[in-house]
Design a protein around this motif. Structure first.
Motif, PDB file in Angstrom:
ATOM      1  N   PHE A  36      -2.517   5.012 -12.910  1.00  0.00           N
ATOM      2  CA  PHE A  36      -3.278   3.768 -12.946  1.00  0.00           C
ATOM      3  C   PHE A  36      -3.468   3.160 -11.557  1.00  0.00           C
ATOM      4  N   LEU A  37      -2.894   3.827 -10.540  1.00  0.00           N
ATOM      5  CA  LEU A  37      -3.022   3.337  -9.167  1.00  0.00           C
ATOM      6  C   LEU A  37      -3.905   4.243  -8.309  1.00  0.00           C
ATOM      7  N   LEU A  38      -4.467   5.277  -8.930  1.00  0.00           N
ATOM      8  CA  LEU A  38      -5.250   6.243  -8.161  1.00  0.00           C
ATOM      9  C   LEU A  38      -6.437   5.606  -7.443  1.00  0.00           C
ATOM     10  N   ASN A  39      -7.040   4.614  -8.080  1.00  0.00           N
ATOM     11  CA  ASN A  39      -8.209   3.981  -7.471  1.00  0.00           C
ATOM     12  C   ASN A  39      -7.845   2.951  -6.408  1.00  0.00           C
TER      13      ASN A  39
ATOM     14  N   TYR B 184       0.835  -1.201   0.000  1.00  0.00           N
ATOM     15  CA  TYR B 184       0.000   0.000   0.000  1.00  0.00           C
ATOM     16  C   TYR B 184       0.870   1.252   0.000  1.00  0.00           C
ATOM     17  N   ASN B 185       1.931   1.246   0.792  1.00  0.00           N
ATOM     18  CA  ASN B 185       2.827   2.404   0.852  1.00  0.00           C
ATOM     19  C   ASN B 185       3.480   2.659  -0.499  1.00  0.00           C
ATOM     20  N   LEU B 186       3.831   1.586  -1.224  1.00  0.00           N
ATOM     21  CA  LEU B 186       4.438   1.744  -2.545  1.00  0.00           C
ATOM     22  C   LEU B 186       3.441   2.339  -3.538  1.00  0.00           C
ATOM     23  N   ILE B 187       2.200   1.876  -3.474  1.00  0.00           N
ATOM     24  CA  ILE B 187       1.153   2.440  -4.334  1.00  0.00           C
ATOM     25  C   ILE B 187       1.009   3.935  -4.058  1.00  0.00           C
TER      26      ILE B 187
ATOM     27  N   TYR C  65       3.897   5.960  -5.553  1.00  0.00           N
ATOM     28  CA  TYR C  65       3.811   6.203  -6.997  1.00  0.00           C
ATOM     29  C   TYR C  65       2.717   7.212  -7.338  1.00  0.00           C
ATOM     30  N   VAL C  66       1.635   7.174  -6.606  1.00  0.00           N
ATOM     31  CA  VAL C  66       0.594   8.180  -6.813  1.00  0.00           C
ATOM     32  C   VAL C  66       1.132   9.570  -6.477  1.00  0.00           C
ATOM     33  N   GLY C  67       1.930   9.642  -5.411  1.00  0.00           N
ATOM     34  CA  GLY C  67       2.556  10.909  -5.064  1.00  0.00           C
ATOM     35  C   GLY C  67       3.500  11.395  -6.155  1.00  0.00           C
TER      36      GLY C  67
ATOM     37  N   THR D 141      -7.196  -0.822   0.727  1.00  0.00           N
ATOM     38  CA  THR D 141      -6.167  -1.568   0.003  1.00  0.00           C
ATOM     39  C   THR D 141      -4.987  -1.918   0.887  1.00  0.00           C
ATOM     40  N   ALA D 142      -4.899  -1.331   2.058  1.00  0.00           N
ATOM     41  CA  ALA D 142      -3.807  -1.638   2.973  1.00  0.00           C
ATOM     42  C   ALA D 142      -4.071  -2.999   3.624  1.00  0.00           C
ATOM     43  N   THR D 143      -3.038  -3.784   3.819  1.00  0.00           N
ATOM     44  CA  THR D 143      -3.215  -5.113   4.379  1.00  0.00           C
ATOM     45  C   THR D 143      -2.964  -5.156   5.879  1.00  0.00           C
ATOM     46  N   GLU D 144      -2.523  -4.005   6.460  1.00  0.00           N
ATOM     47  CA  GLU D 144      -2.353  -3.917   7.896  1.00  0.00           C
ATOM     48  C   GLU D 144      -3.217  -2.773   8.417  1.00  0.00           C
TER      49      GLU D 144
END
Length: 292
Positions: free
Chosen positions: A275-278, A75-78, A81-83, A284-287
């Motif tokens: 493509f990761l905005l949504n 989630y942090n990586l997504i 990239y959005v940033g 979407t975070a797993t923790e």
């Protein structure tokens, strides 16, 4: 209105810098070098650049964990990239860092101040690595021999980087002190991967001589690009190569081509954030986040 005025000034400065640079280089040689760049080496540059961004995201998550915010690495990586997408393609908005602070505070109530400190320190740790490598490469390059006392000053700057960073963390951001050593090492790794990306671009252009000087200018231009004067550092990098290469008697067309290609690598990588905005909603975070 203030945001629009800042964006307009950035656009004008970027366009003006590019126009000035293009008046000073041999345009046929610039077009020839762009067309002749080796795509295999450019793919290597793209690979190393994205590895550097993955490492940057891992470093940022260490800062988040220091304030009690636990996000999954995915989630942090997504979010990272959005940033990147916001920073490059929507420069008139709140920016990538501002977007991350807004989103995480809204959903996890982590507090604006701790989040701002985390993203600021993330930037500063990257800058520390840049300054260190830039000082060391400068000391080993032809530039050091051209300036009186440049060599000892460059070595002094390299030696002072991490003590200064530690003192700043100790007295201004003490809650992040436990992760200081780890994040600084990650910062060095990030900049090393960026250097690898830059070297691949040099290989794609067939640059065999003065590679050390090219890489020195790349790092110096990266430090200068931190200043919010242009869009994505465009214009600043080209000016750095124009004058830096001219200073040692090298025709700057290849350096300007290098900066164009590095921007292309940056833009292509940042476009992935669109493509990761949504996928930046908390679900979407797993923790679960744990704030303190």
């Amino acid at each position: 209105m203030k945001s629009k005025l800042k964006l307009l000034l950035k656009i004008l400065f970027t366009a003006g810098a590019l126009w000035f640079v293009l008046q000073k280089v041999e345009l046929p040689r610039l077009r020839e070098s762009l067309a002749g760049a080796d795509p295999l080496w450019l793919f290597g540059a793209l690979l190393f650049f994205n590895l550097s961004k993955i490492a940057s995201a891992l470093r940022l998550n260490l800062y988040f964990r220091a304030i009690g915010l636990r996000l999954s690495e995915g989630y942090n990586l997504i979010l990272y990239y959005v940033g990147m997408f916001y920073n490059l393609f929507l420069p008139g908005g709140i920016g990538g860092d501002g977007y991350k602070v807004y989103l995480l505070n809204r959903h996890y109530k982590s507090g604006v101040k701790p989040l701002l400190q985390a993203v600021l320190l993330d930037r500063l740790s990257g800058l520390a690595g840049l300054v260190l490598y830039a000082a060391l490469l400068f000391a080993a390059s032809d530039y050091a021999a051209m300036i009186p006392y440049a060599l000892p000053l460059a070595l002094l700057a390299a030696a002072a980087v991490f003590p200064v960073a530690w003192l700043a963390t100790r007295y201004l951001f003490v809650r992040f002190l436990p992760v200081f050593n780890t994040t600084m090492l990650w910062g060095l790794g990030v900049q090393l991967l960026q250097l690898a990306s830059a070297w691949c671009i040099l290989k794609s252009l067939g640059v065999a001589e003065y590679q050390l000087e090219y890489l020195t200018l790349f790092l110096v231009s990266s430090v200068a690009a931190v200043l919010p004067l242009t869009i994505g550092g465009v214009g600043i990098r080209e000016l750095t190569f124009l004058y830096g290469l001219g200073w040692i008697g090298i025709e700057p067309s290849l350096g300007v081509t290098f900066s164009f290609l590095f921007f292309a690598v940056t833009a292509l990588s940042s476009l992935a954030g669109l493509f990761l905005l949504n996928r930046v909603t908390p679900e979407t975070a797993t923790e679960r986040s744990e704030t303190s």
